[in-house]
Enzyme design. Structure first.
Site, PDB file in Angstrom:
ATOM      1  N   HIS A  55       0.839  -1.201   0.000  1.00 17.17           N
ATOM      2  CA  HIS A  55       0.000   0.000   0.000  1.00 17.17           C
ATOM      3  C   HIS A  55       0.875   1.252   0.000  1.00 17.17           C
ATOM      4  O   HIS A  55       0.639   2.195  -0.775  1.00 17.17           O
ATOM      5  CB  HIS A  55      -0.896  -0.044   1.241  1.00 17.17           C
ATOM      6  CG  HIS A  55      -1.698   1.201   1.476  1.00 17.17           C
ATOM      7  ND1 HIS A  55      -3.052   1.277   1.211  1.00 17.17           N
ATOM      8  CD2 HIS A  55      -1.349   2.428   1.964  1.00 17.17           C
ATOM      9  CE1 HIS A  55      -3.489   2.488   1.514  1.00 17.17           C
ATOM     10  NE2 HIS A  55      -2.473   3.199   1.981  1.00 17.17           N
ATOM     11  N   GLU A  56       1.890   1.268   0.845  1.00 14.72           N
ATOM     12  CA  GLU A  56       2.759   2.454   0.929  1.00 14.72           C
ATOM     13  C   GLU A  56       3.607   2.614  -0.326  1.00 14.72           C
ATOM     14  O   GLU A  56       3.879   3.739  -0.764  1.00 14.72           O
ATOM     15  CB  GLU A  56       3.652   2.360   2.175  1.00 14.72           C
ATOM     16  CG  GLU A  56       2.889   2.323   3.491  1.00 14.72           C
ATOM     17  CD  GLU A  56       1.919   3.485   3.645  1.00 14.72           C
ATOM     18  OE1 GLU A  56       2.212   4.577   3.127  1.00 14.72           O
ATOM     19  OE2 GLU A  56       0.863   3.296   4.271  1.00 14.72           O
ATOM     20  N   HIS A  77       1.880   4.593  -2.962  1.00 18.11           N
ATOM     21  CA  HIS A  77       1.997   6.044  -2.767  1.00 18.11           C
ATOM     22  C   HIS A  77       3.341   6.553  -3.302  1.00 18.11           C
ATOM     23  O   HIS A  77       3.428   7.648  -3.865  1.00 18.11           O
ATOM     24  CB  HIS A  77       1.880   6.390  -1.286  1.00 18.11           C
ATOM     25  CG  HIS A  77       0.496   6.241  -0.727  1.00 18.11           C
ATOM     26  ND1 HIS A  77      -0.619   6.764  -1.350  1.00 18.11           N
ATOM     27  CD2 HIS A  77       0.043   5.640   0.411  1.00 18.11           C
ATOM     28  CE1 HIS A  77      -1.700   6.485  -0.625  1.00 18.11           C
ATOM     29  NE2 HIS A  77      -1.324   5.800   0.430  1.00 18.11           N
ATOM     30  N   GLU A 104      -6.524   6.657  -0.742  1.00 16.94           N
ATOM     31  CA  GLU A 104      -6.388   5.472   0.102  1.00 16.94           C
ATOM     32  C   GLU A 104      -7.085   4.275  -0.534  1.00 16.94           C
ATOM     33  O   GLU A 104      -6.584   3.149  -0.487  1.00 16.94           O
ATOM     34  CB  GLU A 104      -6.959   5.751   1.496  1.00 16.94           C
ATOM     35  CG  GLU A 104      -6.149   6.752   2.304  1.00 16.94           C
ATOM     36  CD  GLU A 104      -4.697   6.355   2.422  1.00 16.94           C
ATOM     37  OE1 GLU A 104      -4.409   5.189   2.768  1.00 16.94           O
ATOM     38  OE2 GLU A 104      -3.834   7.205   2.144  1.00 16.94           O
TER      39      GLU A 104
END
Length: 662
Positions: free
Chosen positions: A182-183, A186, A271
């Site tokens: 997930h990070e 980003h 998100e």
């Protein structure tokens, strides 16, 4: 949406963010202008009444220069907000490191033997190599029991990953992998730059409230003396200034409130996208969904106790605060909504605390399933669906096949080199050992003589010991090994880094010829280790330059790539022609070899790193076409393509067996 489109959208969102914040500042300025006008009218109205017709007295008409006040108000508010924003952004010039340290993060040593920390580093390393991005430094928030994580930085080069102590202890490996994936989404898609700019803009608005508070404190500090010496008129002035400060503070906090609303609106949708990207990356929805369910069942949730948590709330994996106001300004969608999007069949049950064991071997801890013996490298990356796409199509979109492949690459690196890459001395020696010439014994001897203990100390001694292992290393493992070395190299102080860089340049120049892979390796290392003070380097300004303005630089780079793998001039010409077809620049002509040099190539790539997303798309496609023109792409050429792409700020995942570049 591919990597280049994501980058374009991220910059467009940044522009919209600036417009929204400009509107917020304009509204704040309008409120402050109204406040100033009221104060000006009140002050002007305190003059003595003037005689009117028939001897009657009438109040004086306030003489207020409204346009002049408007100009002063707009200039003052603009100066305060812009000045505050620039001050905050300057504080964050070091990128993700500045954010992590402000949150109380501690850098995790690359050679740590703590099982929790080793498992975290192994997951991050696999993710980085699978995505083709540099291995970022990892920070641990030791004092935070909540389950959370963040990615911060201006670009891929200065990104860091931060994880709370609660996260590394409570999440299983699959759950931790989902959070880290997930990070990384980003990092890859440009969200971090938006986050840092948003932090700066909100801080600039908050300065108005700080100014109002300062006005009130100064009035309270000096009010007693004024009342004793100035009478009623001075008392009224003191009260007026105090009320002005109070109103200014209220307006400032109102602006911060609307800034937080913008912050929340920008963050929530990203998100959802990052959650979806993590599932695509790992093809394991139970990983990230399990992490979210673990947060819901954990006593501390994802909350943070540090004072700076709210300031950076939009950067985290989960919400950092609780309460009614926090829910109204939530930077993240509600947990049930996020879980349901990933797992539509979720029954609403959260996971309880996880029992952990700290007896696991630290190196094994990172491998999926904890296998002591990794599968042979030939078995990694055998995913027909992934191989069906070209390497160019998978830029910024790694697959589970890439994750497995990265796992296999790391496991295939000899233990002596793998261990050395995680220490500062060893990482320097590893890179130098990889630069030792494999073809010429004479050149290799000259290089080794430059690395005596008298000249470079323990690094030179270790380079001599690693030389044979590095010489026998498979070409496909060289780039991953360099990527594993980056976090340890990042721990060098500027003086040590400069001294080591001199030896790197001497190694490259020892054979008096342009070895493009050596040059690309040097560029890649330096790009990711440049000091934080170099905040205005090309990589930080990338995204605005048009390809049409870089004709000479494009010609130089494609000429070098076309000639490096060609045995004959005709083959080099065909490679250049294939590359030239991919860029919207007419009548490009290949430069002769004598016009190519390391210095010119370095300057060209530094400028090309500033290209916008459309220009980079064309250029990377052209580079792939040049390397693949002869129909035979060797592992060394594949790694060369990836290294050149990295110097341009484009993360290319490892090229899978049987996969075409373009």
């Amino acid at each position: 949406m591919d990597f280049f489109e994501h980058q374009h959208v991220a910059r467009r969102k940044t522009g919209r963010l600036v417009v929204l914040m400009a509107l917020a500042v304009f509204c704040i300025a309008a409120l402050i202008y109204g406040l100033v006008v009221v104060c000006a009218v009140w002050i002007a109205g305190q003059r003595a009444p003037t005689p009117g017709p028939y001897g009657l007295y009438s109040p004086s008409v306030p003489d207020v220069r409204y346009l002049e006040l408007l100009g002063y108000t707009l200039a003052g508010v603009g100066a305060v907000v812009v000045g505050g924003s620039l001050y905050k952004i300057r504080q964050l010039a070091a990128g993700g490191r500045a954010v992590a340290e402000s949150l109380g993060g501690r850098p995790v040593a690359p050679d740590t033997t703590d099982p929790d920390e080793r498992r975290l580093l192994n997951v991050v390393e696999e993710m980085a190599i699978a995505s083709g991005s540099p291995v970022p430094p990892v920070y641990l928030l030791d004092d935070e029991g909540g389950i959370n994580a963040f990615a911060a930085g201006w670009s891929i080069e200065d990104a860091v990953i931060g994880v709370t102590r609660g996260g590394v202890r409570q999440l299983s490996r699959d759950e931790l992998q989902g959070v880290i994936a997930h990070e990384f989404s980003h990092i890859l898609y440009g969200d971090m730059r938006i986050n840092l700019r948003l932090t700066g803009l909100i801080y600039g608005i908050m300065v108005i409230a700080v100014v109002g508070s300062a006005v009130m404190r100064s009035v309270m500090h000096s009010g007693h003396a004024g009342r004793r010496s100035g009478g009623k008129k001075d008392a009224r002035a003191v009260i007026a200034i105090f009320l002005f400060g109070a109103a200014l503070m209220a307006i400032g906090y109102l602006g911060v409130f609307f800034g937080r609303l913008i912050q929340a609106a920008v963050s929530r949708q990203r998100e959802f996208l990052a959650d979806a990207s993590a599932v695509q990356f790992t093809r394991n929805p139970d990983g990230i969904a399990g992490a979210l369910r673990r947060i819901g069942g954990w006593s501390d949730g994802s909350r943070l106790g540090t004072a700076h948590a709210t300031e950076h709330a939009h950067m985290f994996f989960g919400s950092v605060a609780a309460g009614l106001l926090s829910r109204a300004l939530a930077t993240h969608p509600p947990l049930p909504q996020r879980i349901t999007r990933i797992d539509p069949g979720w029954e609403g049950k959260y996971l309880g605390p996880r029992r952990t064991s700290r007896s696991q071997d630290p190196r094994v801890a990172g491998f999926a399933g904890g296998a002591d013996v990794p599968a042979p490298q030939a078995e990694w990356g055998d995913d027909p669906e992934a191989v069906a796409r070209t390497a160019f199509e998978q830029i910024g979109r790694p697959t589970p096949a890439h994750l497995q492949h990265a796992h296999g690459l790391i496991a295939s690196i000899p233990a002596v080199l793998h261990t050395a890459a995680h220490t500062t001395t060893g990482a320097q020696a590893v890179v130098l050992a990889l630069l030792l010439d494999r073809k010429s014994v004479a050149v290799r001897q000259v290089q080794l003589e430059q690395l005596t203990a008298e000249k470079i100390g323990p690094v030179g001694e270790l380079t001599h010991r690693l030389a044979d292992d590095a010489a026998g290393l498979d070409a496909g493992l060289r780039l991953p090994l360099v990527e594993l070395s980056l976090p340890a190299l990042a721990r060098l102080n500027p003086q040590e880094l400069d001294g080591w860089q001199v030896h790197v340049d001497q190694m490259i120049a020892a054979d008096d010829r342009l070895d493009l892979f050596e040059w690309a390796l040097r560029q890649m290392v330096w790009r990711h280790l440049r000091p934080p003070a170099e905040a205005d380097t090309p990589g930080r300004r990338s995204g605005r330059l048009k390809l049409l303005r870089c004709r000479d630089e494009v010609t130089l780079l494609l000429s070098a790539l076309s000639q490096v793998g060609a045995r004959r001039a005709a083959a080099a010409g065909r490679a250049f022609a294939a590359a030239a077809e991919r860029v919207a620049l007419p009548k490009l002509e290949m430069l002769p070899g004598e016009r190519l040099s390391i210095g010119r190539l370095t300057d060209a790539v530094d400028r090309l790193a500033e290209l916008d997303s459309g220009g980079k798309r064309q250029l990377i496609a052209a580079c792939a076409a040049a390397v693949q023109a002869d129909g035979e792409t060797t592992p060394r050429e594949m790694e060369l393509f990836r290294a050149v792409a990295d110097t341009l700020g484009v993360p290319v995942p490892p090229v899978l067996r049987g996969q075409a570049l373009i």
